[in-house]
Design a protein around this motif. Structure first.
Motif, PDB file in Angstrom:
ATOM      1  N   LYS A 260     -37.530  19.901 -22.475  1.00 39.01           N
ATOM      2  CA  LYS A 260     -36.318  20.735 -22.866  1.00 39.01           C
ATOM      3  C   LYS A 260     -36.437  22.052 -21.690  1.00 39.01           C
ATOM      4  N   GLN A 261     -37.293  22.496 -21.417  1.00 41.37           N
ATOM      5  CA  GLN A 261     -37.482  23.617 -20.215  1.00 41.37           C
ATOM      6  C   GLN A 261     -37.059  23.075 -18.958  1.00 41.37           C
ATOM      7  N   THR A 262     -37.587  22.096 -18.553  1.00 44.10           N
ATOM      8  CA  THR A 262     -37.398  21.303 -17.261  1.00 44.10           C
ATOM      9  C   THR A 262     -35.851  20.927 -17.438  1.00 44.10           C
ATOM     10  N   LEU A 263     -35.349  20.523 -18.282  1.00 40.85           N
ATOM     11  CA  LEU A 263     -33.839  20.411 -18.213  1.00 40.85           C
ATOM     12  C   LEU A 263     -32.887  21.449 -18.167  1.00 40.85           C
ATOM     13  N   PHE A 264     -33.451  22.584 -19.007  1.00 40.18           N
ATOM     14  CA  PHE A 264     -32.826  23.819 -18.808  1.00 40.18           C
ATOM     15  C   PHE A 264     -32.933  24.653 -17.473  1.00 40.18           C
ATOM     16  N   PHE A 265     -33.941  24.379 -16.738  1.00 40.04           N
ATOM     17  CA  PHE A 265     -33.959  24.997 -15.247  1.00 40.04           C
ATOM     18  C   PHE A 265     -33.306  24.060 -14.362  1.00 40.04           C
ATOM     19  N   ALA A 266     -33.207  22.825 -14.679  1.00 32.50           N
ATOM     20  CA  ALA A 266     -32.435  21.803 -13.674  1.00 32.50           C
ATOM     21  C   ALA A 266     -31.066  21.906 -13.924  1.00 32.50           C
ATOM     22  N   GLU A 267     -30.396  22.406 -14.948  1.00 36.82           N
ATOM     23  CA  GLU A 267     -29.115  22.421 -15.208  1.00 36.82           C
ATOM     24  C   GLU A 267     -28.674  24.022 -14.818  1.00 36.82           C
ATOM     25  N   LEU A 268     -29.594  25.010 -14.799  1.00 37.04           N
ATOM     26  CA  LEU A 268     -29.341  26.383 -14.315  1.00 37.04           C
ATOM     27  C   LEU A 268     -29.401  26.282 -12.787  1.00 37.04           C
ATOM     28  N   LEU A 269     -29.853  25.484 -12.049  1.00 31.33           N
ATOM     29  CA  LEU A 269     -29.948  25.340 -10.690  1.00 31.33           C
ATOM     30  C   LEU A 269     -28.745  24.984 -10.257  1.00 31.33           C
ATOM     31  N   CYS A 270     -28.472  23.746 -10.928  1.00 26.60           N
ATOM     32  CA  CYS A 270     -27.173  22.823 -10.568  1.00 26.60           C
ATOM     33  C   CYS A 270     -25.809  23.810 -10.713  1.00 26.60           C
ATOM     34  N   GLY A 271     -25.839  24.448 -11.811  1.00 28.98           N
ATOM     35  CA  GLY A 271     -24.700  25.400 -12.259  1.00 28.98           C
ATOM     36  C   GLY A 271     -24.816  26.542 -11.045  1.00 28.98           C
ATOM     37  N   MET A 272     -25.545  26.986 -10.612  1.00 32.53           N
ATOM     38  CA  MET A 272     -25.618  28.094  -9.520  1.00 32.53           C
ATOM     39  C   MET A 272     -25.636  27.842  -8.217  1.00 32.53           C
ATOM     40  N   LEU A 273     -25.791  26.511  -7.764  1.00 32.04           N
ATOM     41  CA  LEU A 273     -25.663  26.199  -6.250  1.00 32.04           C
ATOM     42  C   LEU A 273     -24.256  26.321  -5.725  1.00 32.04           C
ATOM     43  N   PRO A 274     -23.949  27.008  -4.726  1.00 35.22           N
ATOM     44  CA  PRO A 274     -22.720  26.851  -4.190  1.00 35.22           C
ATOM     45  C   PRO A 274     -22.311  25.344  -3.768  1.00 35.22           C
ATOM     46  N   GLN A 275     -20.921  25.117  -4.222  1.00 35.21           N
ATOM     47  CA  GLN A 275     -20.299  24.061  -4.134  1.00 35.21           C
ATOM     48  C   GLN A 275     -20.317  23.450  -2.657  1.00 35.21           C
ATOM     49  N   SER A 276     -20.190  24.544  -1.592  1.00 32.21           N
ATOM     50  CA  SER A 276     -20.437  23.959  -0.352  1.00 32.21           C
ATOM     51  C   SER A 276     -21.864  23.099   0.072  1.00 32.21           C
ATOM     52  N   LEU A 277     -22.798  23.879  -0.527  1.00 31.32           N
ATOM     53  CA  LEU A 277     -24.038  22.927  -0.343  1.00 31.32           C
ATOM     54  C   LEU A 277     -24.264  21.804  -0.954  1.00 31.32           C
ATOM     55  N   VAL A 278     -23.647  21.577  -2.244  1.00 36.45           N
ATOM     56  CA  VAL A 278     -23.600  20.360  -3.049  1.00 36.45           C
ATOM     57  C   VAL A 278     -22.843  19.537  -2.200  1.00 36.45           C
ATOM     58  N   ASN A 279     -21.565  19.961  -1.855  1.00 37.18           N
ATOM     59  CA  ASN A 279     -20.756  18.890  -1.016  1.00 37.18           C
ATOM     60  C   ASN A 279     -21.528  18.483   0.534  1.00 37.18           C
ATOM     61  N   GLU A 280     -22.305  19.386   0.913  1.00 34.21           N
ATOM     62  CA  GLU A 280     -23.033  18.893   2.142  1.00 34.21           C
ATOM     63  C   GLU A 280     -23.969  17.822   1.747  1.00 34.21           C
ATOM     64  N   ILE A 281     -24.752  18.035   0.641  1.00 30.06           N
ATOM     65  CA  ILE A 281     -25.939  17.257   0.414  1.00 30.06           C
ATOM     66  C   ILE A 281     -25.071  15.922   0.135  1.00 30.06           C
ATOM     67  N   ARG A 282     -24.226  15.763  -0.469  1.00 33.94           N
ATOM     68  CA  ARG A 282     -23.448  14.533  -0.835  1.00 33.94           C
ATOM     69  C   ARG A 282     -22.767  14.008   0.275  1.00 33.94           C
TER      70      ARG A 282
END
Length: 160
Positions: free
Chosen positions: A24-46
């Motif tokens: 649960k801790q792992t999932l919490f921090f994964a979701e936290l990271l995903c929610g805070m990343l700039p969309q421009s970075l996410v788009n570039e990775i994709r």
């Protein structure tokens, strides 16, 4: 037993990781990271289909979260053989491998490396980063660290 030893973590992942809500801790921090990343970075990775690895992946709970967020394959790496074995059994659609962050080499390279709740286990974390990871930039979000190779030319810093 030393909390930073392979033996400690093999035993921990084999016995009480789930009892103490490690998943649960792992999932919490994964979701936290995903929610805070700039969309421009996410788009570039994709768009550029960057290779991504969750280093220190534990039982692999964050790997599917990152796959969904980035829409690319994400590998998981941990130095605990027990963790990698369980992660591969639980998430057979993903690649997991045993590796040591202090002994990275050119055999396996990634555009993006995500570490959560890992670097604080190193006595000389800054020395490790300078010596072993000197060819990459650092993005740090709370207890998450996201590293991107210099040739990607991205630098983001966050504070919580």
């Amino acid at each position: 037993m030393n909390i930073n030893s392979k033996e400690y973590w093999d035993e921990r992942f084999d016995t009480n990781w789930l009892d103490y809500a490690g998943d649960k801790q792992t999932l919490f921090f994964a979701e936290l990271l995903c929610g805070m990343l700039p969309q421009s970075l996410v788009n570039e990775i994709r768009e550029k289909e960057y290779s991504v690895c969750d280093m220190g992946c534990a039982l692999g709970e964050a790997v599917p979260v990152f796959c969904r967020k980035f829409a690319v394959d994400v590998d998981g790496m941990d130095f605990s053989e027990e963790a990698v074995k369980k992660a591969a059994e639980t998430y057979p659609e993903h690649k997991f491998w045993v590796g040591d962050l202090t002994k990275l080499n050119a055999e396996k390279t990634y555009d993006v490396i995500i570490c959560s709740n890992v670097l604080e286990h190193f006595v000389n974390m800054l020395i490790l980063l300078m010596e072993k990871l000197s060819k990459i930039l650092t993005i740090r979000i709370s207890r998450y660290c996201l590293y991107i190779r210099k040739n990607v030319k991205i630098w983001y810093c966050f504070r919580m």
